[in-house]
Structures are given as structure tokens and as C-alpha cells.
Design a protein around this motif. Structure first.
Motif, short mmCIF file in Angstrom:
data_model
loop_
_atom_site.label_atom_id
_atom_site.label_comp_id
_atom_site.label_asym_id
_atom_site.label_seq_id
_atom_site.Cartn_x
_atom_site.Cartn_y
_atom_site.Cartn_z
N UNK A 1 34.68 25.55 29.24
CA UNK A 1 35.37 26.68 28.64
C UNK A 1 35.06 26.76 27.15
N UNK B 1 36.69 29.40 39.50
CA UNK B 1 37.11 29.92 38.19
C UNK B 1 36.03 30.78 37.53
N UNK C 1 37.18 33.71 35.37
CA UNK C 1 38.29 33.56 34.43
C UNK C 1 37.81 33.87 33.01
N UNK C 2 38.69 34.46 32.19
CA UNK C 2 38.24 34.94 30.88
C UNK C 2 37.81 33.83 29.93
N UNK C 3 38.30 32.61 30.15
CA UNK C 3 38.02 31.54 29.20
C UNK C 3 36.83 30.67 29.62
N UNK C 4 36.23 30.99 30.75
CA UNK C 4 35.22 30.09 31.34
C UNK C 4 33.82 30.61 31.07
N UNK D 1 41.84 22.34 25.82
CA UNK D 1 40.57 21.85 26.37
C UNK D 1 40.44 22.12 27.86
N UNK E 1 42.07 24.82 29.44
CA UNK E 1 42.56 26.15 29.80
C UNK E 1 41.50 26.96 30.51
N UNK E 2 41.91 27.57 31.64
CA UNK E 2 40.96 28.37 32.41
C UNK E 2 41.39 29.84 32.49
N UNK E 3 42.69 30.08 32.45
CA UNK E 3 43.17 31.46 32.56
C UNK E 3 43.45 31.85 33.99
N UNK E 4 44.11 30.93 34.74
CA UNK E 4 44.37 31.18 36.15
C UNK E 4 45.37 32.33 36.35
N UNK F 1 43.49 35.50 36.19
CA UNK F 1 42.60 35.64 37.34
C UNK F 1 43.40 36.00 38.59
N UNK G 1 43.89 39.65 39.52
CA UNK G 1 42.77 40.42 40.05
C UNK G 1 42.61 40.25 41.56
N UNK H 1 43.50 29.81 44.81
CA UNK H 1 43.37 29.68 43.35
C UNK H 1 44.49 28.79 42.82
#
Lengths: 141, 359
Positions: free
Chosen positions: A63, A96, A99-102, B39, B41-44, B47, B50, B59
Motif C-alpha cells: 500500500x 484487495x 482498494x483505494x490504498x493498494x 502500514x 491499511x487497505x480500505x476494506x 471496497x 462496491x 472480503x
């Protein structure tokens, strides 16, 4: 094969870094070290210091925050070095990917030598990946 | 005395995951702690907005690979609450079986990591050996070791038949024998006591005001466990929270050790009293406009989820508050004043799951 190269293949030291994985692959890597799978019998040693390592094992997608950490760890390792991407996320971004941060799989940032598929990757698959990596390592003069 | 600040993490042998604690020390004493996060963080949550709602189960499972089944269970229960779906009784019992098996493997994993954090490597190995049998049971009944994917909205995908149930009982008895060999070491061993008793003390009042959850709260004397709410089949199985009064790392170890035995008994009781019937009901339509919340008990504490539907296949909002996030303020209160050598033990005593926290 010289003596140093021989020793490297006989006992590769690995450093493990968890990018932003879900932990599934991380606990499977740890399971590889414990009595049932016990990769230490092949001389594989898990250590914390990248400067001592021959093989970097990475789980999870990169990320925007940890890309710098991953590059740092890779750059601190002495050559010859190999990188192993464990799990679908580390290979491609996996579940993932949107995902916006990946940023995606770790090969977007550092060169990857061995890809281990699976979500989560099974310990058998991880050991298989290590063996593949050793094969590549033995070809480095 | 001059102060020195150094990073603990994000890549550290004690922590399998990426979090950084910026420790300010005077000599060997920690005086200030600042967490540096992001460190993992993915933003699940974004996601999840959507995807069509049934796909989010997979997920949500991947928020955390250790407590993955309970994440899936919480999400399914949340959507079922939103859509007013009644789950068949057999599915509710099966959900308890897999939840408690997940808790067993998580607690064994944690006991091992704790032993490893102060260098007791053989104990680490023994705990993880016992854990492998639990993973074998999970693999036999669901098809996967760590991410089971057996929970869906409306029920479960797999059954445990009579033959499998007999095998599960046999394997659990093997696990119990191994647990019985390991737990007395945690209870009585001199070195373990020296490293955990009085380390990272969280008094009863402070535990409450800082909003600690799960084994942290129960080790400080609060009988607070979301399983008492009786979700899934816990109401019918009879459940009493495990409580200790010490408030230190030792008390937290004891809470988890006793919960391990409790989970073993719950699995057996659920297998014994499981009714026959359907595994899942067919869920039609989309989540209606409205809101729902769900609270479940993870191995690490209370998981809180909120969802808002808007009549389409996608959820308008999914909010997940995970237990380690709630326990971080308590950790920051426990660390100042301790020795540097005790930092790994105290950090591990909250059972940190950073993948959960940052989602």
C-alpha cells in the motif's frame, strides 16, 4: 559451486515482512517453523535483521504507506538476494486489488523471484516455494 | 537524564505485522509512546460498498486471517438483521462450532507467541503443535485451514455429519490432552510468572474508562462478553464469561487459557445438542433502506459492525470497529513506566491484530 555459495544454499536465512496482508499467510509462514512442518530441519532460519538474510518473504499487497518500508528492507539485504511473494495478494493484489490504498502485488515495487499462490497459501506450498528459491540461489555464482 | 526516541516496528521479530510504536526512553525506562499506524491499511470498508452484498462475506473474512470465521459470521448476522432473515437452527449451531474452533486456534497461537516473546521457544513450539490439530479439524469440516469461507448470508455452506462429528470429538480429545500438558506451565512456571506478573497493569476503573474490550476487560475484573448476548446458538448453550481480577499480563494469559478450555467444552456441547435440519435459507432481494448493528465476540474482544442499506444490491455504508482498535488506548496507558525488555510482552498481552485494526 564455491564454499560460500554452497553454505548459502544449505542454510538460507529468511526475513519476513507483512505488507498489508490479512495475517492468513503470516500465520501459515509461522506454522512452517513449528513442529509439524519444521523448515528449520532444512537449515531455514527466520531472523529479524534484513542485513543477515538471503531470502525476503513478503505477504500481502503493497500500500501507499508501506512501500517505503518494503524498499528499505530490500535495499538493506546484501546480494545475492531473492524475493518470495507468498499468497494471492502479494502476487497480484488479490481480493484487495481494487482498494483505494493498494498499489498491487509486490512486483510493482521490487523484483520477485518466486510466486507462491493460494489464499491463504498452505505451508506445503510455502515450503515448495522455498525449495524453488534455493534452486535459483544455487545457480547464482 | 537525556531522552532517546527509537522505533519499535513496523518490521520487528516480535510483531508479525506492521505497526510502529515510537518509544521515548530515559535509560531503560519507557516514558512516552506514540503509535504510528497506516502500514496495514487497505480500505476494506470502501471496497465493500462496491461489491454486491453476498460477495462481501469473502472480503470481510480477509480483514483478518486469524479470526476470519468470526468476521464472516458478524457480517452475515449484520445483513441478516438488516434484511430480517431467520437462520435455520442447525446453521446457528454450526456457526458456534466454527467460531469456537477459531477461538481455540487463535488463543493457542497467542499463547505460543507470548512464550516466544520472552524466549521460551519450546513452549511456543508445543502450543503451535496443539494448534495444528485444531487446524486439521477446520480443514476437515470446512476445506480450508485459516480462511474457511463456510459462512454465507442465510446460513452456512457446509455440514458436519455424524461420522465427521465423531472424528471431531476424537481429535478434540487429543487437543485437550496437549492443552492439559501446556496450560500448567503457563500457570505455574517461575520464569513466566517473573515476566508477566505485575507487568502492564490495567486497573479495573481504567480498563472501563479507556474502553478496553475482550480478554483485556475480563482480566481487569469485568464480566463482559458479547457471547452473553446469545447470538447464534450461545443463548441455548449456556455461557458464562471468564473473569480474572489481576489486571496484569499474567491475568490476561489466564483469561485466555481458561477460555481455551471453555471453547473446547462449547464445541462439544454444540455438537451434542445440534438439531437436524436445513443449512441455509435462500435470501432474495436486496438490503432495504435502513440501518443495523451487530456485536460479536472475537478472540480479541468485541467486534462492532454497522451497515446502512439503500434498497440496492450494494450497502451504502459498512463500518467495522475491531477489538484491537479499542484496546490500543489501554496499551498506550500501560506502556509508560515499564522497562524496554517488557515492551514485547505488554504489547503482545493485548493480542494485537493490526490487520483488523487498520482494515
Amino acid at each position: 559451486m564455491g564454499l560460500v555459495a554452497k553454505a548459502r544454499v544449505k542454510s538460507p536465512w529468511i526475513v519476513h515482512y507483512c505488507c498489508s496482508s490479512c495475517n492468513g499467510c503470516d500465520i501459515e509462514i509461522l506454522a512452517c517453523l513449528t513442529p509439524l512442518y519444521d523448515v528449520e530441519r532444512f537449515g531455514v532460519l527466520n531472523i529479524g535483521n534484513p542485513k543477515h538474510a538471503d531470502l525476503l518473504v513478503v505477504t500481502g499487497p503493497v500500500n501507499k504507506r508501506n512501500v517505503r518500508v518494503l524498499e528499505n528492507i530490500y535495499n538493506q539485504m546484501p546480494a545475492p538476494k531473492l524475493v518470495m511473494a507468498v499468497g494471492a495478494c502479494a502476487c497480484t493484489g488479490g481480493v484487495f486489488h481494487n482498494c483505494y490504498n493498494i498499489l498491487g502485488g509486490i512486483d510493482k515495487v521490487i523484483p520477485v523471484n518466486v510466486y507462491v499462490p493460494g489464499c491463504a497459501a498452505r505451508p506445503e506450498a510455502i515450503i515448495d516455494g522455498v525449495v524453488l528459491a534455493l534452486d535459483k540461489l544455487s545457480k547464482i555464482k | 537524564m537525556s531522552r532517546i526516541t527509537f522505533p519499535f516496528g513496523p518490521q520487528h521479530p516480535v510483531l508479525p505485522e506492521g505497526i510502529q510504536l515510537s518509544l521515548t526512553c530515559e535509560d531503560e525506562k519507557v516514558v512516552e509512546v506514540r503509535p504510528v499506524i497506516g502500514y496495514m491499511h487497505r480500505g476494506i470498508e470502501k471496497a465493500a460498498e462496491r461489491n454486491p452484498y453476498p460477495n462481501n462475506v469473502f472480503l470481510c473474512e480477509r480483514i483478518c486471517g486469524i479470526c476470519s470465521f468470526i468476521h464472516a459470521l458478524s457480517y452475515c448476522q449484520l445483513v441478516e438483521e438488516l434484511m430480517k432473515v431467520e437462520v435455520p437452527p442447525r446453521a446457528r449451531y454450526l456457526r458456534v462450532v466454527w467460531s469456537e474452533l477459531s477461538r481455540m486456534h487463535s488463543h493457542l497461537l497467542w499463547l505460543g507467541l507470548l512464550a516466544d516473546s520472552f524466549g521460551f521457544e519450546s513452549l511456543f513450539m508445543q502450543c503451535w503443535r496443539a494448534r495444528e490439530t485444531v487446524l486439521d479439524i477446520l480443514e476437515m469440516t470446512t476445506g480450508q485451514r485459516v480462511i474457511q469461507s463456510s459462512c454465507i448470508v442465510g446460513g452456512v455452506r457446509r455440514d458436519i455429519n455424524a461420522d465427521q462429528a465423531r472424528q471431531v470429538r476424537e481429535m478434540l480429545n487429543k487437543v485437550k490432552t496437549e492443552i492439559d500438558a501446556v496450560l500448567p506451565v503457563f500457570q505455574k512456571d517461575y520464569t513466566i510468572k517473573a515476566r508477566t506478573v505485575g507487568k502492564g497493569v490495567l486497573p479495573k476503573g481504567q480498563a472501563w474508562t479507556l474502553g478496553a474490550v475482550g480478554p483485556m476487560l475480563r482480566a481487569s475484573g469485568w464480566a463482559w462478553d458479547c457471547r452473553s448476548l446469545g447470538y447464534a446458538a450461545y443463548g441455548e448453550l449456556g455461557f458464562e464469561p471468564v473473569v480474572e481480577n489481576g489486571g496484569d499480563s499474567y491475568a490476561r494469559t489466564m483469561v485466555r487459557a481458561r477460555e481455551l478450555v471453555q471453547s473446547y467444552e462449547l464445541v462439544l456441547r454444540a455438537l451434542d445438542s445440534m438439531p437436524e435440519g436445513e443449512l441455509a435459507v435462500k435470501v432474495k432481494g436486496a438490503p432495504p433502506a435502513g440501518e443495523a448493528i451487530m456485536r460479536t465476540e472475537q478472540p480479541r474482544g468485541e467486534l462492532f459492525e454497522y451497515a446502512r442499506g439503500n434498497g440496492t444490491q450494494q450497502l451504502e455504508r459498512l463500518k467495522i470497529r475491531t477489538p484491537t482498535f479499542a484496546n490500543l488506548p489501554a496499551l498506550l496507558a500501560m506502556l509508560p513506566g515499564c522497562e524496554i525488555a517488557d515492551v514485547p510482552v505488554i504489547v503482545l498481552s493485548i493480542d494485537p491484530c493490526i490487520a483488523c485494526t487498520e482494515r
